[in-house]
Design a protein around this motif. Structure first.
Motif, PDB file in Angstrom:
ATOM      1  N   VAL A 199     -80.007  97.921  12.206  1.00  0.00           N
ATOM      2  CA  VAL A 199     -78.934  97.967  13.202  1.00  0.00           C
ATOM      3  C   VAL A 199     -77.729  98.655  12.581  1.00  0.00           C
ATOM      4  O   VAL A 199     -77.168  98.165  11.585  1.00  0.00           O
ATOM      5  N   TYR A 200     -77.344  99.786  13.125  1.00  0.00           N
ATOM      6  CA  TYR A 200     -76.176 100.513  12.619  1.00  0.00           C
ATOM      7  C   TYR A 200     -74.909  99.824  13.120  1.00  0.00           C
ATOM      8  O   TYR A 200     -74.747  99.571  14.324  1.00  0.00           O
ATOM      9  N   VAL A 201     -74.004  99.513  12.207  1.00  0.00           N
ATOM     10  CA  VAL A 201     -72.814  98.728  12.526  1.00  0.00           C
ATOM     11  C   VAL A 201     -71.630  99.625  12.875  1.00  0.00           C
ATOM     12  O   VAL A 201     -71.227 100.479  12.080  1.00  0.00           O
ATOM     13  N   LEU A 207     -77.531  93.233  17.875  1.00  0.00           N
ATOM     14  CA  LEU A 207     -78.176  92.173  17.093  1.00  0.00           C
ATOM     15  C   LEU A 207     -78.966  91.240  18.001  1.00  0.00           C
ATOM     16  O   LEU A 207     -80.058  90.776  17.638  1.00  0.00           O
ATOM     17  N   THR A 208     -78.427  90.959  19.184  1.00  0.00           N
ATOM     18  CA  THR A 208     -79.154  90.138  20.163  1.00  0.00           C
ATOM     19  C   THR A 208     -80.471  90.802  20.536  1.00  0.00           C
ATOM     20  O   THR A 208     -81.529  90.158  20.573  1.00  0.00           O
ATOM     21  N   LEU A 209     -80.425  92.099  20.819  1.00  0.00           N
ATOM     22  CA  LEU A 209     -81.638  92.827  21.202  1.00  0.00           C
ATOM     23  C   LEU A 209     -82.603  92.974  20.029  1.00  0.00           C
ATOM     24  O   LEU A 209     -83.829  92.882  20.201  1.00  0.00           O
ATOM     25  N   ALA A 210     -82.055  93.183  18.842  1.00  0.00           N
ATOM     26  CA  ALA A 210     -82.904  93.361  17.656  1.00  0.00           C
ATOM     27  C   ALA A 210     -83.735  92.107  17.379  1.00  0.00           C
ATOM     28  O   ALA A 210     -84.890  92.206  16.930  1.00  0.00           O
ATOM     29  N   ARG A 211     -83.176  90.941  17.656  1.00  0.00           N
ATOM     30  CA  ARG A 211     -83.900  89.694  17.389  1.00  0.00           C
ATOM     31  C   ARG A 211     -85.126  89.540  18.291  1.00  0.00           C
ATOM     32  O   ARG A 211     -86.018  88.754  17.991  1.00  0.00           O
ATOM     33  N   ARG A 212     -85.162  90.280  19.390  1.00  0.00           N
ATOM     34  CA  ARG A 212     -86.331  90.214  20.276  1.00  0.00           C
ATOM     35  C   ARG A 212     -87.546  90.907  19.664  1.00  0.00           C
ATOM     36  O   ARG A 212     -88.679  90.614  20.040  1.00  0.00           O
ATOM     37  N   ILE A 213     -87.301  91.835  18.749  1.00  0.00           N
ATOM     38  CA  ILE A 213     -88.400  92.641  18.223  1.00  0.00           C
ATOM     39  C   ILE A 213     -88.574  92.515  16.712  1.00  0.00           C
ATOM     40  O   ILE A 213     -89.491  93.115  16.153  1.00  0.00           O
ATOM     41  N   GLY A 214     -87.702  91.752  16.057  1.00  0.00           N
ATOM     42  CA  GLY A 214     -87.840  91.596  14.620  1.00  0.00           C
ATOM     43  C   GLY A 214     -86.633  90.906  14.006  1.00  0.00           C
ATOM     44  O   GLY A 214     -85.860  90.235  14.692  1.00  0.00           O
ATOM     45  N   GLU A 215     -86.480  91.075  12.702  1.00  0.00           N
ATOM     46  CA  GLU A 215     -85.361  90.482  11.971  1.00  0.00           C
ATOM     47  C   GLU A 215     -84.304  91.556  11.733  1.00  0.00           C
ATOM     48  O   GLU A 215     -84.580  92.575  11.083  1.00  0.00           O
ATOM     49  N   PRO A 216     -83.083  91.359  12.248  1.00  0.00           N
ATOM     50  CA  PRO A 216     -82.051  92.391  12.123  1.00  0.00           C
ATOM     51  C   PRO A 216     -81.557  92.582  10.689  1.00  0.00           C
ATOM     52  O   PRO A 216     -81.212  91.612  10.006  1.00  0.00           O
ATOM     53  N   VAL A 217     -81.541  93.829  10.256  1.00  0.00           N
ATOM     54  CA  VAL A 217     -80.919  94.210   8.989  1.00  0.00           C
ATOM     55  C   VAL A 217     -79.795  95.176   9.333  1.00  0.00           C
ATOM     56  O   VAL A 217     -80.045  96.263   9.856  1.00  0.00           O
ATOM     57  N   ALA A 218     -78.551  94.764   9.078  1.00  0.00           N
ATOM     58  CA  ALA A 218     -77.390  95.567   9.472  1.00  0.00           C
ATOM     59  C   ALA A 218     -77.026  96.569   8.390  1.00  0.00           C
ATOM     60  O   ALA A 218     -77.156  96.284   7.191  1.00  0.00           O
ATOM     61  N   VAL A 219     -76.561  97.735   8.818  1.00  0.00           N
ATOM     62  CA  VAL A 219     -76.110  98.779   7.897  1.00  0.00           C
ATOM     63  C   VAL A 219     -74.636  99.054   8.194  1.00  0.00           C
ATOM     64  O   VAL A 219     -74.299  99.618   9.240  1.00  0.00           O
ATOM     65  N   ALA A 225     -81.148 106.574   4.051  1.00  0.00           N
ATOM     66  CA  ALA A 225     -81.402 105.823   2.813  1.00  0.00           C
ATOM     67  C   ALA A 225     -81.804 104.388   3.133  1.00  0.00           C
ATOM     68  O   ALA A 225     -82.706 103.819   2.498  1.00  0.00           O
ATOM     69  N   ALA A 226     -81.143 103.792   4.127  1.00  0.00           N
ATOM     70  CA  ALA A 226     -81.484 102.427   4.540  1.00  0.00           C
ATOM     71  C   ALA A 226     -82.886 102.382   5.134  1.00  0.00           C
ATOM     72  O   ALA A 226     -83.653 101.439   4.896  1.00  0.00           O
ATOM     73  N   TYR A 227     -83.222 103.405   5.902  1.00  0.00           N
ATOM     74  CA  TYR A 227     -84.568 103.500   6.492  1.00  0.00           C
ATOM     75  C   TYR A 227     -85.629 103.535   5.388  1.00  0.00           C
ATOM     76  O   TYR A 227     -86.652 102.842   5.456  1.00  0.00           O
ATOM     77  N   ASP A 228     -85.395 104.341   4.358  1.00  0.00           N
ATOM     78  CA  ASP A 228     -86.352 104.440   3.254  1.00  0.00           C
ATOM     79  C   ASP A 228     -86.463 103.123   2.496  1.00  0.00           C
ATOM     80  O   ASP A 228     -87.540 102.754   2.012  1.00  0.00           O
ATOM     81  N   ALA A 229     -85.364 102.391   2.385  1.00  0.00           N
ATOM     82  CA  ALA A 229     -85.348 101.143   1.628  1.00  0.00           C
ATOM     83  C   ALA A 229     -86.017  99.999   2.372  1.00  0.00           C
ATOM     84  O   ALA A 229     -86.628  99.113   1.757  1.00  0.00           O
TER      85      ALA A 229
END
Length: 320
Positions: free
Chosen positions: A6-8, A23-35, A78-82
């Motif tokens: 999730v881009y902040v 973040l609300t929507l992200a929780r429907r499909i997985g665990e949110p990792v914020a950048v 970089a976050a995507y690769d990590a």
């Protein structure tokens, strides 16, 4: 469970509402990792964790403020690769859509813009979009690569869901293109004290029927009584009655508030394209045949110079 980037969108550490909706929507499909990038990035962690971020990746560098877009794309890449996420979600602002498009090209994935809803699907996240001035609703998913999706503000309710919010430093190497376009100056926008137009829960807009810049004080009065943002049709903007930054429509900003009040606006297709996804629409127009009445939930046939002040007075008295 798969992680979702999730881009902040934040201002010196203050997280803006569209990110909390993501973040609300992200929780429907997985665990949110914020950048979170730029000045104050580390200060976003508490708000992000409160709304479901299991991890917050942060990085600060002068490039984010001094140059346009590309440094942020480098960091998100970089976050995507990590992380190797199941999806990447970005707020659907002008900058957000450019970041999403550039990232999608780099990682060889499809991109969906201006989604208004998101759900888990058997073959990946399914996004809902409004098409042709909201005359149609479409559901789509990315068929190649990791979905990169931008989501319109006010598409989801902000829901608290406390999570770990572990802060980790993100390692970023900027590309040669990162410094290609430099920001040479900035002019702060004068604050009106009203909500940001694209993020506001209530928007009150005026059009050609307002008949002059001075008369927009009537529209502003109603907006202030409701704690709303002020919008304007293209006709009002072209006439110089209100700033272009407040234009709602196909060539202006797209809004999707809980309540949209259109005063003196005929309802041309160009305007409808920017506000038709509003949850509840109210129109005030003395022309009973105005096209705006074809799409409203509530319509008032009357002179806005009589109706709007009475409405403002009634709202103010009830609040008082």
């Amino acid at each position: 469970m798969a992680e979702v980037l999730v881009y902040v969108d934040h201002v010196d550490g203050a997280v803006r509402k569209p990110t909390l909706e993501l973040l609300t929507l992200a929780r429907r499909i997985g665990e949110p990792v914020a950048v979170a990038l730029g000045s104050g990035a580390e200060n976003t962690a508490a708000a992000l964790a409160e709304h479901g971020a299991v991890k917050v990746l942060t990085h600060d560098a002068a490039e984010y403020a001094d140059y346009l877009v590309v440094p942020k794309v480098d960091a998100l890449h970089a976050a995507y690769d990590a992380v190797s996420p199941a999806a990447v979600l970005v707020p659907s602002s002008a900058e957000g859509k450019e970041i999403a498009a550039r990232l999608a090209v780099r990682i060889g994935s499809g991109v969906i813009t201006d989604a208004v809803d998101l759900e888990a699907g058997a073959e990946g996240p399914v996004a809902t979009q409004s098409a042709f001035a909201a005359s149609y609703t479409t559901k789509s998913r990315i068929s190649k690569g990791v979905p990169v999706i931008t989501v319109k503000p006010n598409s989801a309710a902000v829901e608290a869901a406390p999570a770990a919010g572990t802060v980790e430093a993100l390692a970023v190497s900027f590309s040669d293109k990162a410094t290609g376009t430099k920001v040479t100056s900035r002019t702060p926008r004068e604050s009106t004290g009203r909500p940001e137009l694209t993020e506001a829960a209530i928007v009150v807009s005026g059009g050609r029927g307002v008949n002059g810049a001075d008369n927009f004080s009537i529209i502003e009065g109603l907006a202030d009584s409701l704690g709303a943002a002020v919008g304007a049709s293209r006709a009002a903007v072209d006439a110089g009655w209100y700033p272009h930054t407040n234009q709602v429509g196909q060539t202006g900003k797209s809004v999707s508030p809980q309540l949209y009040i259109a005063s003196g606006i005929s309802g041309a297709i160009q305007h409808r394209a920017g506000m038709q996804t509003s949850k509840t629409i109210v129109a005030i127009n003395k022309d009973a045949e105005a096209p705006i009445f074809d799409l409203v939930d509530y319509g008032v046939v009357g002179d806005l110079f009589e109706v709007v002040p009475q409405l403002t007075e009634e709202i103010t008295s009830r609040k008082g």
